[in-house]
Scaffold this motif. Structure first.
Motif, short mmCIF file in Angstrom:
data_model
loop_
_atom_site.label_atom_id
_atom_site.label_comp_id
_atom_site.label_asym_id
_atom_site.label_seq_id
_atom_site.Cartn_x
_atom_site.Cartn_y
_atom_site.Cartn_z
N ASP A 1 0.85 -1.19 0.00
CA ASP A 1 0.00 0.00 0.00
C ASP A 1 0.88 1.24 0.00
O ASP A 1 1.75 1.40 0.85
CB ASP A 1 -0.88 -0.05 1.25
N SER A 2 0.67 2.14 -0.96
CA SER A 2 1.51 3.33 -1.09
C SER A 2 1.51 4.19 0.16
O SER A 2 2.51 4.85 0.46
CB SER A 2 1.05 4.17 -2.29
N LYS A 3 0.42 4.17 0.92
CA LYS A 3 0.34 4.99 2.13
C LYS A 3 1.26 4.46 3.23
O LYS A 3 1.55 5.17 4.18
CB LYS A 3 -1.11 5.05 2.63
N LYS A 4 1.73 3.23 3.10
CA LYS A 4 2.60 2.63 4.11
C LYS A 4 4.08 2.72 3.74
O LYS A 4 4.92 2.15 4.41
CB LYS A 4 2.20 1.17 4.33
N ARG B 1 8.46 5.16 -2.34
CA ARG B 1 7.44 5.18 -3.41
C ARG B 1 8.07 5.61 -4.73
O ARG B 1 7.82 5.01 -5.77
CB ARG B 1 6.29 6.13 -3.06
N SER C 1 -1.32 1.63 -6.99
CA SER C 1 -1.44 2.60 -5.90
C SER C 1 -0.20 3.48 -5.82
O SER C 1 -0.29 4.70 -5.64
CB SER C 1 -1.65 1.81 -4.60
N LYS D 1 -0.20 7.49 -6.54
CA LYS D 1 0.23 8.39 -5.45
C LYS D 1 1.41 9.25 -5.89
O LYS D 1 1.43 10.46 -5.63
CB LYS D 1 0.57 7.56 -4.22
N TYR E 1 -4.62 17.91 0.60
CA TYR E 1 -5.51 17.35 1.62
C TYR E 1 -5.96 18.44 2.59
O TYR E 1 -5.28 19.47 2.74
CB TYR E 1 -4.81 16.20 2.36
#
Length: 179
Positions: free
Chosen positions: A23-26, A32, A114, A118, A143
Motif C-alpha cells: 500500500d503506497s500509504k505505508k 514510493r 497505488s 500516489k 488534503y
C-alpha cells in the motif's frame, strides 16, 4: 480539496518481480519514488489517468475516481482479461473486473498501481505548488490539513480547488472554513 484525482493500472511481469510492493500509504515518499521507477521499467504495461477538479465537481469524487480508473485500464497498451480494483466497487468498463477491499496491501499489481497513482498525484501537486506557492501544495498535497485550511482562509479559492468540497464551498459562500 485541490488538484485532480489520479488512478493507475499495472500489469506486472511475473518474470521480473518487484520487491517491496505494498500500500503506497505505508511507504515513505523516497521508497514510493524508487518503486515507481522500477514499476515503470519492469511492468508489462502501466498507465496513469486522472480526472480534473472540474470533473470531480461535476460528477462527485466517487464517480470521478471510477472514471479515472476506467481511463487508466483503457490506456494500457496490453489489454487485460481481468482488472483487479482496490475497494468495494468497480468502474463500468469493457474489461471484467473484481473489487478487492484493501487490495492495495493484498495484491502486488494493485499495490503497484497505488504507488504510481500516489507518486503521480504528488508530482502534480508539486507542479501546482510552483503555480500557486501561497497555498503550500508541496506540503499538504491538497488534503484538508490545518495548513491548507489556513492558506485557503488567507488567500481564497484557487483555480485548482475542488469547488464541491465543503471547506472550499464555504469560502465561496462567505462562511469560510472553520479554524
Amino acid at each position: 480539496m485541490a488538484g485532480p484525482v489520479m488512478a493507475a493500472a499495472v500489469i506486472l511481469n511475473p518474470e521480473r518481480p518487484i520487491a517491496g510492493l505494498r500500500d503506497s500509504k505505508k511507504l515513505s515518499e523516497a521508497r514510493r519514488d524508487q518503486l515507481a521507477l522500477e514499476i515503470k521499467e519492469f511492468a508489462l504495461s502501466w498507465a496513469i489517468a486522472e480526472c480534473s477538479e472540474q470533473e470531480i465537481d461535476s460528477l462527485n469524487i466517487l464517480q470521478a475516481t471510477m472514471l479515472a480508473m476506467r481511463r487508466a485500464v483503457e490506456a494500457l497498451h496490453v489489454q487485460p482479461t481481468l482488472a483487479l480494483i482496490d475497494g468495494n466497487r468497480c468502474p463500468i468498463m469493457a474489461v471484467r473486473s473484481e473489487a478487492i477491499v484493501k487490495g492495495d496491501d493484498k495484491v502486488a499489481a494493485i499495490s503497484a498501481a497505488s504507488i504510481l497513482a500516489k507518486t503521480a498525484r504528488d508530482h502534480a501537486l508539486a507542479r501546482l505548488h510552483e503555480a500557486f506557492p501561497q497555498y503550500a501544495f508541496d506540503q499538504h498535497k491538497g488534503y484538508p490539513t490545518a495548513l491548507h485550511l489556513e492558506r485557503l482562509r488567507a488567500h481564497g479559492v484557487s483555480p485548482v480547488h475542488r469547488l464541491s468540497y465543503a471547506p472550499v464551498r464555504a469560502m465561496l459562500t462567505g462562511s469560510g472554513p472553520k479554524s
